[in-house]
Design a protein around this motif. Structure first.
Motif, PDB file in Angstrom:
ATOM      1  N   VAL A 154     -27.262 -14.528  18.474  1.00 51.08           N
ATOM      2  CA  VAL A 154     -27.242 -13.081  18.698  1.00 51.08           C
ATOM      3  C   VAL A 154     -28.684 -12.584  18.663  1.00 51.08           C
ATOM      4  O   VAL A 154     -29.410 -12.824  17.688  1.00 51.08           O
ATOM      5  CB  VAL A 154     -26.406 -12.339  17.638  1.00 51.08           C
ATOM      6  CG1 VAL A 154     -26.335 -10.848  17.959  1.00 51.08           C
ATOM      7  CG2 VAL A 154     -25.005 -12.930  17.550  1.00 51.08           C
ATOM      8  N   VAL A 155     -29.084 -11.911  19.725  1.00 52.04           N
ATOM      9  CA  VAL A 155     -30.452 -11.418  19.846  1.00 52.04           C
ATOM     10  C   VAL A 155     -30.506  -9.968  19.365  1.00 52.04           C
ATOM     11  O   VAL A 155     -29.758  -9.110  19.855  1.00 52.04           O
ATOM     12  CB  VAL A 155     -30.939 -11.508  21.301  1.00 52.04           C
ATOM     13  CG1 VAL A 155     -32.386 -11.013  21.414  1.00 52.04           C
ATOM     14  CG2 VAL A 155     -30.822 -12.934  21.817  1.00 52.04           C
ATOM     15  N   ASP A 156     -31.374  -9.732  18.375  1.00 50.88           N
ATOM     16  CA  ASP A 156     -31.611  -8.378  17.854  1.00 50.88           C
ATOM     17  C   ASP A 156     -30.325  -7.680  17.423  1.00 50.88           C
ATOM     18  O   ASP A 156     -30.213  -6.452  17.515  1.00 50.88           O
ATOM     19  CB  ASP A 156     -32.367  -7.529  18.887  1.00 50.88           C
ATOM     20  CG  ASP A 156     -33.763  -8.073  19.167  1.00 50.88           C
ATOM     21  OD1 ASP A 156     -34.362  -8.663  18.252  1.00 50.88           O
ATOM     22  OD2 ASP A 156     -34.239  -7.920  20.310  1.00 50.88           O
ATOM     23  N   GLY A 157     -29.350  -8.444  16.984  1.00 49.42           N
ATOM     24  CA  GLY A 157     -28.130  -7.884  16.423  1.00 49.42           C
ATOM     25  C   GLY A 157     -27.167  -7.293  17.421  1.00 49.42           C
ATOM     26  O   GLY A 157     -26.073  -6.863  17.031  1.00 49.42           O
ATOM     27  N   SER A 158     -27.542  -7.272  18.705  1.00 50.74           N
ATOM     28  CA  SER A 158     -26.710  -6.532  19.658  1.00 50.74           C
ATOM     29  C   SER A 158     -26.349  -7.294  20.920  1.00 50.74           C
ATOM     30  O   SER A 158     -25.471  -6.851  21.677  1.00 50.74           O
ATOM     31  CB  SER A 158     -27.429  -5.236  20.063  1.00 50.74           C
ATOM     32  OG  SER A 158     -28.683  -5.524  20.660  1.00 50.74           O
ATOM     33  N   ALA A 201     -37.998 -30.529  20.963  1.00 52.21           N
ATOM     34  CA  ALA A 201     -36.993 -29.559  21.402  1.00 52.21           C
ATOM     35  C   ALA A 201     -37.532 -28.727  22.556  1.00 52.21           C
ATOM     36  O   ALA A 201     -38.662 -28.238  22.513  1.00 52.21           O
ATOM     37  CB  ALA A 201     -36.597 -28.659  20.236  1.00 52.21           C
ATOM     38  N   GLN A 202     -36.709 -28.565  23.565  1.00 54.21           N
ATOM     39  CA  GLN A 202     -37.099 -27.829  24.761  1.00 54.21           C
ATOM     40  C   GLN A 202     -37.043 -26.331  24.507  1.00 54.21           C
ATOM     41  O   GLN A 202     -36.078 -25.810  23.948  1.00 54.21           O
ATOM     42  CB  GLN A 202     -36.155 -28.211  25.907  1.00 54.21           C
ATOM     43  CG  GLN A 202     -36.382 -27.465  27.208  1.00 54.21           C
ATOM     44  CD  GLN A 202     -35.369 -27.891  28.263  1.00 54.21           C
ATOM     45  OE1 GLN A 202     -34.723 -28.925  28.130  1.00 54.21           O
ATOM     46  NE2 GLN A 202     -35.233 -27.093  29.301  1.00 54.21           N
ATOM     47  N   GLN A 203     -38.073 -25.621  24.920  1.00 48.38           N
ATOM     48  CA  GLN A 203     -38.082 -24.159  24.773  1.00 48.38           C
ATOM     49  C   GLN A 203     -37.103 -23.539  25.751  1.00 48.38           C
ATOM     50  O   GLN A 203     -37.075 -23.885  26.930  1.00 48.38           O
ATOM     51  CB  GLN A 203     -39.480 -23.612  25.012  1.00 48.38           C
ATOM     52  CG  GLN A 203     -39.580 -22.098  24.828  1.00 48.38           C
ATOM     53  CD  GLN A 203     -41.009 -21.615  24.987  1.00 48.38           C
ATOM     54  OE1 GLN A 203     -41.934 -22.189  24.412  1.00 48.38           O
ATOM     55  NE2 GLN A 203     -41.195 -20.566  25.770  1.00 48.38           N
ATOM     56  N   VAL A 204     -36.274 -22.632  25.233  1.00 46.48           N
ATOM     57  CA  VAL A 204     -35.297 -21.922  26.054  1.00 46.48           C
ATOM     58  C   VAL A 204     -35.823 -20.517  26.320  1.00 46.48           C
ATOM     59  O   VAL A 204     -36.475 -19.902  25.465  1.00 46.48           O
ATOM     60  CB  VAL A 204     -33.936 -21.853  25.332  1.00 46.48           C
ATOM     61  CG1 VAL A 204     -32.915 -21.064  26.154  1.00 46.48           C
ATOM     62  CG2 VAL A 204     -33.417 -23.262  25.053  1.00 46.48           C
ATOM     63  N   ASN A 205     -35.553 -20.005  27.483  1.00 48.45           N
ATOM     64  CA  ASN A 205     -36.036 -18.670  27.846  1.00 48.45           C
ATOM     65  C   ASN A 205     -35.172 -17.600  27.167  1.00 48.45           C
ATOM     66  O   ASN A 205     -34.423 -16.859  27.803  1.00 48.45           O
ATOM     67  CB  ASN A 205     -36.004 -18.493  29.367  1.00 48.45           C
ATOM     68  CG  ASN A 205     -36.647 -17.175  29.795  1.00 48.45           C
ATOM     69  OD1 ASN A 205     -37.509 -16.635  29.096  1.00 48.45           O
ATOM     70  ND2 ASN A 205     -36.225 -16.663  30.939  1.00 48.45           N
ATOM     71  N   LEU A 206     -35.284 -17.563  25.837  1.00 52.68           N
ATOM     72  CA  LEU A 206     -34.529 -16.595  25.059  1.00 52.68           C
ATOM     73  C   LEU A 206     -35.380 -16.180  23.868  1.00 52.68           C
ATOM     74  O   LEU A 206     -35.714 -17.000  23.017  1.00 52.68           O
ATOM     75  CB  LEU A 206     -33.202 -17.205  24.573  1.00 52.68           C
ATOM     76  CG  LEU A 206     -32.228 -16.248  23.892  1.00 52.68           C
ATOM     77  CD1 LEU A 206     -31.725 -15.197  24.873  1.00 52.68           C
ATOM     78  CD2 LEU A 206     -31.044 -17.004  23.300  1.00 52.68           C
ATOM     79  N   PHE A 207     -35.733 -14.900  23.831  1.00 55.40           N
ATOM     80  CA  PHE A 207     -36.640 -14.388  22.815  1.00 55.40           C
ATOM     81  C   PHE A 207     -36.081 -13.091  22.241  1.00 55.40           C
ATOM     82  O   PHE A 207     -35.227 -12.431  22.843  1.00 55.40           O
ATOM     83  CB  PHE A 207     -38.021 -14.098  23.412  1.00 55.40           C
ATOM     84  CG  PHE A 207     -38.612 -15.245  24.182  1.00 55.40           C
ATOM     85  CD1 PHE A 207     -39.400 -16.184  23.542  1.00 55.40           C
ATOM     86  CD2 PHE A 207     -38.381 -15.394  25.542  1.00 55.40           C
ATOM     87  CE1 PHE A 207     -39.962 -17.248  24.242  1.00 55.40           C
ATOM     88  CE2 PHE A 207     -38.919 -16.447  26.250  1.00 55.40           C
ATOM     89  CZ  PHE A 207     -39.713 -17.380  25.605  1.00 55.40           C
ATOM     90  N   GLY A 208     -36.580 -12.702  21.073  1.00 54.87           N
ATOM     91  CA  GLY A 208     -36.185 -11.429  20.484  1.00 54.87           C
ATOM     92  C   GLY A 208     -36.891 -11.204  19.173  1.00 54.87           C
ATOM     93  O   GLY A 208     -37.602 -12.086  18.647  1.00 54.87           O
ATOM     94  N   GLY A 209     -36.723 -10.007  18.630  1.00 54.25           N
ATOM     95  CA  GLY A 209     -37.263  -9.742  17.306  1.00 54.25           C
ATOM     96  C   GLY A 209     -36.582 -10.610  16.267  1.00 54.25           C
ATOM     97  O   GLY A 209     -37.216 -11.131  15.351  1.00 54.25           O
ATOM     98  N   THR A 210     -35.261 -10.781  16.433  1.00 56.19           N
ATOM     99  CA  THR A 210     -34.496 -11.683  15.572  1.00 56.19           C
ATOM    100  C   THR A 210     -33.464 -12.428  16.404  1.00 56.19           C
ATOM    101  O   THR A 210     -32.900 -11.878  17.357  1.00 56.19           O
ATOM    102  CB  THR A 210     -33.756 -10.934  14.445  1.00 56.19           C
ATOM    103  OG1 THR A 210     -32.822 -10.009  15.026  1.00 56.19           O
ATOM    104  CG2 THR A 210     -34.740 -10.192  13.544  1.00 56.19           C
ATOM    105  N   LEU A 211     -33.226 -13.667  16.062  1.00 59.68           N
ATOM    106  CA  LEU A 211     -32.124 -14.461  16.603  1.00 59.68           C
ATOM    107  C   LEU A 211     -31.324 -14.992  15.421  1.00 59.68           C
ATOM    108  O   LEU A 211     -31.906 -15.520  14.464  1.00 59.68           O
ATOM    109  CB  LEU A 211     -32.634 -15.638  17.441  1.00 59.68           C
ATOM    110  CG  LEU A 211     -32.897 -15.420  18.940  1.00 59.68           C
ATOM    111  CD1 LEU A 211     -34.031 -14.433  19.155  1.00 59.68           C
ATOM    112  CD2 LEU A 211     -33.233 -16.755  19.618  1.00 59.68           C
TER     113      LEU A 211
END
Length: 580
Positions: free
Chosen positions: A409-413, A378-388
């Motif tokens: 949804v990143v970090d609930g917001s 699986a290719q890494q996507v440039n999307l990070f967060g405390g939670t997804l």
């Protein structure tokens, strides 16, 4: 819809003759209820003599659910002046069956001994909008009715409300829920729009459904679906039953549409009418067959318009167990990195066609998104967060049939849709979720498999919003909280069908519930064998529902069934998921 067109459509209801079957689970809204009330003039039973003002007020509310003959039953509880002048609006309040009628107290009461004020108090479950859809909103309800003793000694209401109010059971007894069908914005996938029509007179049901189709989608779905019926489409004459038993729908204003669009119009009308008639449907355009060589239609004549929105039988579903993805069918690890432990998988989603996998993994103290072909790296996507949140796939809409859009949804917001780029990569774009975020942070988001709606868990509440796409933006619009005040502690949700959801909650009395997308009712699943709290759930059309609790995985297919142990739950914390 213009007034002349509206009147022409309504006129079609007046002479309609046909056979209709009312679904057992009838649920409501009035379509142009004042005009429809003129259809029939039955003998209306007068109120019992000498009933007290409290009973008059209560019976008036009960009778208000009957729209026949311009709400003739309710008018019998009004004095002569009010009965003649009352013009109730098209919006109606639906209240809980348990409501009170009490005499008002205070200094502003009428001094005339022949007048009293009766207060109707209850819980408002929502309202039926002018577009014939139910809008949930659980609030307190109060109505003050002035009741006056008439010259014959009978008490009658003098100030009926502008918007009709009726109890839930009376509403469901008098109105029929009808899925009216439109199409997804960029595919030929049908999308149900739950609407409500007066159940009587029964002969007029098909005409009322056709009227709704010509009026377009409900307010919530405007911009989320499309109708192949052009704006100037209308009914020429009446919707009638022909001598040979066909239900004739004589359209006008559609003759210049392409053959492909005419087939979509036919599907839209026939599928929408199947809830209210068993007759063959004869579709005409300016007197000729709407579709060349195909005049009469049954639902079985309509090709499937849900293939893109339904997982295939060869896709049994998957589950995340101890950081790896496994098959729900036999518990084996899936091929490739996702099943071999290369990633520490937190959650995952399989595309509806089964060909791709989106993964949320724990890496370097944060969560990140990966997307790849099923069975491959699986290719890494440039999307990070405390939670997804667990990813969710938009249904396939690309020319080559490859799904190209994943939401999370990143970090609930921050709601993000990740799109496939021309070079095979992935890039994120923000989704406008301002209306949803006013309710609170988002912990779960599941796109409907037709792509027109999203189900969300926000602050432990269950919401449904429409997905509106324009050239420049995508917006989650018109979010509605379902079963406010009765459904809380929601931790997961999935789409059981295009118009119903199943949710897992922390409530011991109702760990798993089923809710229609308009929130009018809620059914609680049998809790036998479950060990609350249930923390995960997955569902899909024609598949058993799978839930996860402290004991593992459990399956059931209907509300009344006892939950059965899943043969491959593996005795660990498991997160099951069907494609979508």
């Amino acid at each position: 819809m213009s007034r002349p067109r509206l009147l022409a459509v309504l006129a079609s209801a007046l002479l309609l003759v046909g056979c209709a079957t009312v679904p057992e689970e009838s649920q409501p809204v009035a379509v142009q209820q004042q005009e429809l009330g003129q259809i029939a003039n039955p003998d209306v039973q007068q109120p019992p003599r000498d009933i007290d003002p409290l009973t008059v007020a209560r019976d008036f509310v009960q009778a208000s659910a009957q729209p026949v003959s311009n709400n003739a039953a309710a008018r019998t509880y009004l004095d002569d002046a009010a009965a003649k002048a009352w013009q109730p609006g098209k919006v109606m309040n639906v209240i809980d069956d348990q409501f009170n009628t009490v005499y008002a107290v205070g200094s502003d009461l009428p001094a005339n001994p022949t007048e009293v004020v009766v207060v109707v108090r209850g819980t408002n479950l929502g309202m039926l909008g002018a577009d014939s859809s139910f809008i949930p909103s659980r609030t307190s309800y109060e109505l003050r009715l002035l009741v006056r003793k008439q010259s014959d000694g009978q008490w009658r209401v003098t100030n009926p409300p502008a918007n009709i109010v009726m109890p839930y059971s009376a509403f469901t007894a008098n109105y029929v829920r009808v899925p009216v069908y439109f199409f997804a914005q960029d595919s030929n996938t049908i999308v149900p729009d739950l609407r409500y029509v007066a159940g009587k007179p029964q002969l007029g049901l098909p005409a009322r459904v056709v009227s709704l189709l010509l009026s377009g989608p409900s307010d919530q779905l405007v911009g989320a679906v499309r109708s192949p019926l052009p704006e100037d489409a209308n009914i020429e004459g009446n919707v009638t039953t022909t001598p040979d038993g066909a239900l004739m729908v004589p359209l006008t204003g559609v003759g210049d549409q392409t053959p492909e669009v005419k087939k979509l119009i036919a599907a839209q009308i026939v599928l929408s009418l199947q809830a209210v008639t068993t007759n063959r449907v004869r579709l005409l355009s300016d007197g000729n067959a709407l579709v060349d060589g195909h005049e009469d239609w049954l639902p079985s004549d309509v090709p499937s318009y849900t293939s893109l929105a339904s997982p295939g039988a060869d896709q049994p579903g998957l589950m995340v167990v101890n950081g790896r993805v496994r098959s729900l069918a036999d518990g084996s690890a899936v091929p490739g990195s996702a099943g071999q432990g290369v990633y520490q998988v937190v959650s995952a989603a399989q595309s509806i066609d089964g060909r791709q996998l989106a993964i949320v993994e724990n890496a370097n103290g944060r969560q990140q998104l990966r997307i790849g072909a099923f069975g491959s790296a699986a290719q890494q996507v440039n999307l990070f967060g405390g939670t997804l949140t667990r990813p969710t796939w938009r249904p396939t809409a690309t020319a080559d049939g490859t799904a190209g859009e994943v939401w999370t949804v990143v970090d609930g917001s921050s709601v993000v849709r990740v799109l496939r780029t021309s070079d095979g990569g992935w890039t994120g774009q923000a989704v406008n979720a301002e209306e949803v975020l006013t309710v609170g942070p988002i912990s779960v988001l599941r796109l409907s498999r037709d792509g027109a709606r999203a189900a969300l868990v926000v602050n432990g509440q269950l919401l449904v919003a429409s997905v509106v796409r324009t050239q420049d933006a995508v917006t989650l619009r018109s979010p509605r909280i379902l079963q406010t005040g009765t459904l809380s502690g929601v931790v997961d949700v999935d789409w059981l069908s295009q118009d119903s959801l199943v949710a897992a909650t922390t409530m011991p009395s109702q760990p798993v519930v089923k809710v229609p997308i308009d929130g009018l009712r809620m059914d609680t699943f049998n809790s036998s064998n479950l060990t609350p709290p249930v923390y995960a759930i997955t569902a899909a059309p024609g598949r058993p529902i799978v839930v996860a609790d402290a004991g593992g995985l459990w399956t059931a297919s209907d509300v009344g069934e006892v939950w059965r142990p899943h043969p491959h739950s593996l005795g660990a914390k498991v997160s099951p998921f069907y494609p979508g």
